[in-house]
Design a protein around this motif. Structure first.
Motif, PDB file in Angstrom:
ATOM      1  N   LEU A 270       1.218  -9.794   2.835  1.00 36.17           N
ATOM      2  CA  LEU A 270      -0.050  -9.643   2.724  1.00 36.17           C
ATOM      3  C   LEU A 270      -0.922  -9.313   4.014  1.00 36.17           C
ATOM      4  CD1 LEU A 270      -1.604 -12.191   0.174  1.00 36.17           C
ATOM      5  CD2 LEU A 270      -1.389  -9.799  -0.272  1.00 36.17           C
ATOM      6  N   ILE A 271      -0.500  -9.960   5.325  1.00 38.42           N
ATOM      7  CA  ILE A 271      -1.012  -9.943   6.429  1.00 38.42           C
ATOM      8  C   ILE A 271      -0.817  -8.627   7.033  1.00 38.42           C
ATOM      9  CG2 ILE A 271      -0.771 -10.764   8.944  1.00 38.42           C
ATOM     10  CD1 ILE A 271      -0.524 -13.375   8.177  1.00 38.42           C
ATOM     11  N   VAL A 272       0.489  -8.201   6.860  1.00 43.08           N
ATOM     12  CA  VAL A 272       1.091  -6.769   7.256  1.00 43.08           C
ATOM     13  C   VAL A 272       0.298  -5.674   6.544  1.00 43.08           C
ATOM     14  CG1 VAL A 272       3.130  -5.186   7.599  1.00 43.08           C
ATOM     15  CG2 VAL A 272       3.360  -7.696   8.054  1.00 43.08           C
ATOM     16  N   GLU A 273       0.384  -5.788   5.416  1.00 51.28           N
ATOM     17  CA  GLU A 273      -0.183  -4.880   4.127  1.00 51.28           C
ATOM     18  C   GLU A 273      -1.633  -4.839   4.572  1.00 51.28           C
ATOM     19  OE1 GLU A 273       1.282  -4.802   0.448  1.00 51.28           O
ATOM     20  OE2 GLU A 273       3.470  -4.899   1.080  1.00 51.28           O
ATOM     21  N   LEU A 274      -2.426  -5.776   4.858  1.00 50.02           N
ATOM     22  CA  LEU A 274      -3.846  -5.697   5.355  1.00 50.02           C
ATOM     23  C   LEU A 274      -4.164  -4.870   6.760  1.00 50.02           C
ATOM     24  CD1 LEU A 274      -4.990  -9.539   4.518  1.00 50.02           C
ATOM     25  CD2 LEU A 274      -6.127  -7.269   3.692  1.00 50.02           C
ATOM     26  N   LYS A 275      -3.176  -4.971   7.398  1.00 49.22           N
ATOM     27  CA  LYS A 275      -3.292  -4.290   8.807  1.00 49.22           C
ATOM     28  C   LYS A 275      -2.873  -2.897   8.272  1.00 49.22           C
ATOM     29  CE  LYS A 275      -2.712  -7.219  12.138  1.00 49.22           C
ATOM     30  NZ  LYS A 275      -3.733  -7.265  13.331  1.00 49.22           N
ATOM     31  N   LEU A 276      -2.112  -2.401   7.345  1.00 49.13           N
ATOM     32  CA  LEU A 276      -1.791  -1.064   7.069  1.00 49.13           C
ATOM     33  C   LEU A 276      -3.121  -0.752   6.301  1.00 49.13           C
ATOM     34  CD1 LEU A 276       1.896  -1.573   6.094  1.00 49.13           C
ATOM     35  CD2 LEU A 276       1.091   0.079   7.920  1.00 49.13           C
ATOM     36  N   SER A 277      -3.719  -1.652   5.795  1.00 52.64           N
ATOM     37  CA  SER A 277      -4.838  -1.091   4.578  1.00 52.64           C
ATOM     38  C   SER A 277      -6.103  -0.765   5.484  1.00 52.64           C
ATOM     39  CB  SER A 277      -5.420  -2.112   3.842  1.00 52.64           C
ATOM     40  OG  SER A 277      -4.274  -2.744   2.628  1.00 52.64           O
ATOM     41  N   VAL A 278      -6.307  -1.537   6.721  1.00 51.52           N
ATOM     42  CA  VAL A 278      -7.165  -1.012   7.443  1.00 51.52           C
ATOM     43  C   VAL A 278      -7.077   0.545   8.124  1.00 51.52           C
ATOM     44  CG1 VAL A 278      -8.278  -1.513   9.679  1.00 51.52           C
ATOM     45  CG2 VAL A 278      -7.681  -3.417   8.382  1.00 51.52           C
ATOM     46  N   LEU A 331      -2.049  -0.720  -1.392  1.00 49.58           N
ATOM     47  CA  LEU A 331      -2.855  -1.035  -0.263  1.00 49.58           C
ATOM     48  C   LEU A 331      -4.325  -1.345  -0.952  1.00 49.58           C
ATOM     49  CD1 LEU A 331      -1.588   0.925   2.713  1.00 49.58           C
ATOM     50  CD2 LEU A 331      -1.194  -1.384   2.096  1.00 49.58           C
ATOM     51  N   LEU A 332      -5.225  -1.976   0.241  1.00 54.92           N
ATOM     52  CA  LEU A 332      -6.579  -2.371  -0.245  1.00 54.92           C
ATOM     53  C   LEU A 332      -7.621  -1.268   0.218  1.00 54.92           C
ATOM     54  CD1 LEU A 332      -6.311  -6.222   0.013  1.00 54.92           C
ATOM     55  CD2 LEU A 332      -7.239  -4.979  -1.898  1.00 54.92           C
ATOM     56  N   LYS A 333      -8.466  -0.983  -0.377  1.00 54.03           N
ATOM     57  CA  LYS A 333      -9.738  -0.208   0.057  1.00 54.03           C
ATOM     58  C   LYS A 333     -10.653  -1.402   0.468  1.00 54.03           C
ATOM     59  CE  LYS A 333     -12.180   3.852  -1.118  1.00 54.03           C
ATOM     60  NZ  LYS A 333     -12.386   4.650  -2.571  1.00 54.03           N
ATOM     61  N   THR A 340      -2.718   2.830  -5.149  1.00 51.12           N
ATOM     62  CA  THR A 340      -1.277   2.515  -5.254  1.00 51.12           C
ATOM     63  C   THR A 340      -0.584   3.651  -4.837  1.00 51.12           C
ATOM     64  OG1 THR A 340      -1.252   3.738  -7.440  1.00 51.12           O
ATOM     65  CG2 THR A 340      -1.563   1.035  -7.141  1.00 51.12           C
ATOM     66  N   ASN A 341       0.834   3.759  -4.485  1.00 50.23           N
ATOM     67  CA  ASN A 341       1.488   4.888  -3.933  1.00 50.23           C
ATOM     68  C   ASN A 341       1.288   5.320  -2.781  1.00 50.23           C
ATOM     69  OD1 ASN A 341       3.211   4.879  -6.254  1.00 50.23           O
ATOM     70  ND2 ASN A 341       1.852   5.569  -7.589  1.00 50.23           N
ATOM     71  N   VAL A 342       0.539   4.498  -1.805  1.00 49.78           N
ATOM     72  CA  VAL A 342       0.197   4.963  -0.388  1.00 49.78           C
ATOM     73  C   VAL A 342       1.617   5.395   0.267  1.00 49.78           C
ATOM     74  CG1 VAL A 342      -1.203   4.744   1.722  1.00 49.78           C
ATOM     75  CG2 VAL A 342      -1.916   3.696  -0.468  1.00 49.78           C
ATOM     76  N   ILE A 343       1.744   6.521   0.559  1.00 50.63           N
ATOM     77  CA  ILE A 343       3.026   6.779   1.318  1.00 50.63           C
ATOM     78  C   ILE A 343       3.137   6.425   2.981  1.00 50.63           C
ATOM     79  CG2 ILE A 343       4.632   8.819   2.294  1.00 50.63           C
ATOM     80  CD1 ILE A 343       4.031  10.090  -0.440  1.00 50.63           C
ATOM     81  N   CYS A 344       3.987   5.796   3.365  1.00 47.84           N
ATOM     82  CA  CYS A 344       3.544   5.408   4.903  1.00 47.84           C
ATOM     83  C   CYS A 344       4.703   5.673   5.595  1.00 47.84           C
ATOM     84  CB  CYS A 344       3.692   4.034   4.407  1.00 47.84           C
ATOM     85  SG  CYS A 344       2.946   2.929   5.945  1.00 47.84           S
ATOM     86  N   THR A 345       4.655   6.024   6.617  1.00 47.65           N
ATOM     87  CA  THR A 345       5.766   6.328   7.674  1.00 47.65           C
ATOM     88  C   THR A 345       6.533   5.185   8.234  1.00 47.65           C
ATOM     89  OG1 THR A 345       4.475   6.361   9.659  1.00 47.65           O
ATOM     90  CG2 THR A 345       4.556   8.412   8.444  1.00 47.65           C
ATOM     91  N   GLN A 346       7.787   5.064   8.534  1.00 48.23           N
ATOM     92  CA  GLN A 346       8.589   4.256   9.189  1.00 48.23           C
ATOM     93  C   GLN A 346       7.709   3.510  10.604  1.00 48.23           C
ATOM     94  OE1 GLN A 346      11.764   4.145   7.680  1.00 48.23           O
ATOM     95  NE2 GLN A 346      12.964   2.771   9.149  1.00 48.23           N
ATOM     96  N   LYS A 351       4.782  -0.524  13.656  1.00 51.02           N
ATOM     97  CA  LYS A 351       3.672  -0.683  14.277  1.00 51.02           C
ATOM     98  C   LYS A 351       2.920  -2.165  13.620  1.00 51.02           C
ATOM     99  CE  LYS A 351      -1.013   0.897  15.787  1.00 51.02           C
ATOM    100  NZ  LYS A 351      -2.234   1.799  15.609  1.00 51.02           N
ATOM    101  N   SER A 352       2.662  -2.129  12.392  1.00 54.95           N
ATOM    102  CA  SER A 352       1.979  -3.257  11.600  1.00 54.95           C
ATOM    103  C   SER A 352       2.943  -4.287  11.802  1.00 54.95           C
ATOM    104  CB  SER A 352       2.066  -2.864  10.323  1.00 54.95           C
ATOM    105  OG  SER A 352       3.238  -2.818   9.553  1.00 54.95           O
ATOM    106  N   LEU A 353       4.341  -4.092  11.935  1.00 58.82           N
ATOM    107  CA  LEU A 353       5.037  -5.545  12.080  1.00 58.82           C
ATOM    108  C   LEU A 353       5.030  -5.828  13.729  1.00 58.82           C
ATOM    109  CD1 LEU A 353       8.475  -4.404  10.125  1.00 58.82           C
ATOM    110  CD2 LEU A 353       6.850  -6.263   9.614  1.00 58.82           C
ATOM    111  N   LEU A 354       4.775  -5.225  14.477  1.00 57.24           N
ATOM    112  CA  LEU A 354       4.536  -5.592  15.831  1.00 57.24           C
ATOM    113  C   LEU A 354       3.089  -6.208  16.072  1.00 57.24           C
ATOM    114  CD1 LEU A 354       5.770  -2.240  18.102  1.00 57.24           C
ATOM    115  CD2 LEU A 354       6.764  -4.836  18.126  1.00 57.24           C
ATOM    116  N   GLU A 355       2.198  -5.915  15.585  1.00 52.49           N
ATOM    117  CA  GLU A 355       0.926  -6.703  15.542  1.00 52.49           C
ATOM    118  C   GLU A 355       1.025  -7.635  14.748  1.00 52.49           C
ATOM    119  OE1 GLU A 355      -2.698  -4.845  14.793  1.00 52.49           O
ATOM    120  OE2 GLU A 355      -2.277  -2.998  16.108  1.00 52.49           O
ATOM    121  N   TYR A 356       1.821  -8.008  13.933  1.00 51.08           N
ATOM    122  CA  TYR A 356       2.038  -9.203  13.112  1.00 51.08           C
ATOM    123  C   TYR A 356       2.640 -10.232  13.935  1.00 51.08           C
ATOM    124  CZ  TYR A 356       4.578 -12.589  10.126  1.00 51.08           C
ATOM    125  OH  TYR A 356       4.991 -13.911   9.461  1.00 51.08           O
TER     126      TYR A 356
END
Lengths: 370, 370
Positions: A270-278, A331-333, A340-346, A351-356
């Motif tokens: 959830l933490i990582v996907e919140l970053k991606l959601s932002v 992801l969350l708006k 749903t189905n938000v395509i995300c680059t590697q 980057k989100s894992l580094l911030e985590y």
């Protein structure tokens, strides 16, 4: 195929409903099997048999605890045991246990002689609020999670709070991660209520009355499932936190002596996907930081080396929700509003894992990390 | 669960429908797998690829022929092959083969990642008139026939007569037994038409136009299935000849170097169950004798020693359609009028098997007995 919805009973109604079910079962079923694992055999079966009048001559089946045993060898053993005990098409399988046990028990029942009656009595917070709801059954194919299974809801789910008293602290907390996810699927207000009722991990540990929280979660999840039982669309909102969470879980299973519990993986996911959601869905950054802070206050923080990031993203490429080799996330708006189905680059995931990893200093090192 | 009916295409319509399906599949499916066994790989795949434009990069999977390979080890191998080739939820499995292949292929597809699209292209007369219709999938659990499986119809069944030309005589004749059974489920008139069109086994062997007979059988079977997909009641009429037939089949599998084919077991089962129908359901004795005479003129007679009768009735006690340890059969009152769940004593079954043995002198010893 049109989905037949299971009937879910919670709170006081659940005990009454289970009593009624057992009463009717006597004339309806030719034999009754109770599936347990080592833990529920030891801690839950006596509660069940003291509170309820189980059918005479019930046969207890036991499997080894642990996700690693949720496989086809265990299924084959169970099918053979059912056959050896003369189970026929009119037999009943009662699943007494957590998510792993309900997943495998539901699958075994749905395929034995093309389907026998099955009910779930979930015993962990995780299975009461999540795994037992929604009709997904399945087992792992080597390391591939839930690759073999079926959509097949049990006849009924009886959610009885007494069993939660048998749970160790880390299992309670693991289940609570799905409660937090459900709050984010629901609305801002419910999320803030939760943070007040459970400001830290001790509040979760020492809470005695789970009935309302469980009921709320069951409602949120079953409403989603009802509108899209086969995960063609809307149901994917339930994957929030899980694409990254499953990757953490699989990584930990391979690398840690004591693997990360499912709920802890989801909390970190959830933490990582919140970053991606932002970044990808304009989720408000201040609210995201607030939620992340809360998650860090309640759940144990999972540490790994920066150099391991490619391994973790590599696992995500094998998620069975992908299509055409692209990583897709839910992801969350804003709370209650998901994409749903938000395509995300590697790269963005890295980057989100580094911030985590940068959050390590803010994290509590909970003693019962498991 | 409400049953989703497969769409069945027969005759000329079938080729057109398969062409259309393959055309649409290009945009609908992420990858296509064609399941064959040794026989259909050798004899049917070239027909399929010459008549139809198969998706580019289709992946051919092959299993060993024979009922003995319809087991969970073969399933596990197939699931792993699907995963290794990157099959995802949007993949398609096309089953090119007889009943055994459709049974196992349907099960594998319905459980892979909780269900992927599946179509059947049945290649034997037996599978075209029977096994591919009705949504039953399944595999054997050691010697227990179809003990593990689901009700899960394929998306479509394409019944194409060309494949029948690849069949050896004994396989044609085996399939014809189900045609005779369907006639007995239908009416007197259709049965007598059949006896005129196919007065003896050579008429079956040398027949070139099966389309009408196949279509009639498909209609009879699918009408029954539609009214009772999960075999709660009416569908049991399809078991005519099969309770005794399965016992012969299992007995032969254990005792004969070349086991009895399914259809031949059913034909012999029909004889025994006609005897029982006369005794228990007042089926007209003269008509029974006439039908038995016809069956003996068309199908090879299965010989066993009188002393083996208890072994054969013993197998019937393990039929998964039983309940409370009683042997229940589907019997005939008259053609088109059946009674299900007729409880039968061990003694009466033994008597009927003795009478069956007395028919030995009237029987033809067909050369291609297998």
């Amino acid at each position: 195929m049109i989905y037949h919805h299971e009937t879910i009973f919670t709170g006081k109604e659940a005990e009454k409903a289970l009593n009624n079910y057992l009463l009717k079962s006597a004339s309806r079923h030719s034999s009754t099997f109770i599936l347990t694992d080592q833990n529920t055999h030891k801690h839950c079966l006596s509660i069940l048999s003291s509170k309820f009048r189980l059918p005479e001559h019930s046969i207890i089946l036991e499997i080894e605890s642990g996700e690693v045993n949720k496989n086809l060898s265990t299924c084959i053993r169970l099918w053979k045991e059912l056959a050896a005990h003369g189970a026929d098409r009119h037999s009943l399988l009662m699943c007494l246990g957590g998510g792993m046990l309900c997943d495998i028990g539901g699958f075994v029942a749905s395929a034995y002689q093309r389907g026998i009656d099955c009910v779930y009595i979930p015993t962990t917070l995780l299975s009461q609020v999540d795994a037992s709801i929604g009709g997904k059954t399945g087992v792992n194919l080597d390391k591939l999670k839930n690759y073999v299974g079926f959509y097949s809801p049990p006849k009924s789910v009886f959610i009885i709070s007494d069993f939660l008293k048998t749970l160790p602290d880390n299992e309670m907390l693991s289940g609570y991660a799905e409660v937090v996810k459900h709050a984010l699927l629901s609305d801002d207000k419910y999320f803030h209520n939760l943070t007040k009722q459970f400001p830290n991990y001790e509040a979760v540990r020492f809470n005695e009355n789970w009935a309302d929280v469980v009921e709320r979660s069951v409602k949120i999840k079953s409403n989603v499932v009802k509108s899209d039982p086969y995960e063609h669309g809307l149901r994917k909102v339930l994957n929030l936190g899980h694409t990254v969470g499953h990757a953490f879980e699989s990584y930990s299973l391979e690398n840690d002596a004591v693997p990360l519990l499912h709920g802890f993986s989801v909390a970190m996911g959830l933490i990582v996907e919140l970053k991606l959601s932002v970044w990808l869905c304009r989720f408000p950054e201040m609210l995201s930081n607030e939620i992340i802070k809360y998650i860090l206050a309640v759940f144990p923080y999972y540490r790994f080396q920066k150099e391991e990031i490619p391994k973790i993203t590599g696992i995500m490429n094998f998620d069975k929700k992908n299509r055409d080799g692209k990583i897709r996330l839910t992801l969350l708006k804003k709370p209650g509003d998901l994409i749903t189905n938000v395509i995300c680059t590697q790269e963005l995931i890295e980057k989100s894992l580094l911030e985590y990893l940068d959050l390590a200093d803010e994290a509590n090192d909970l003693k019962f990390q498991s």
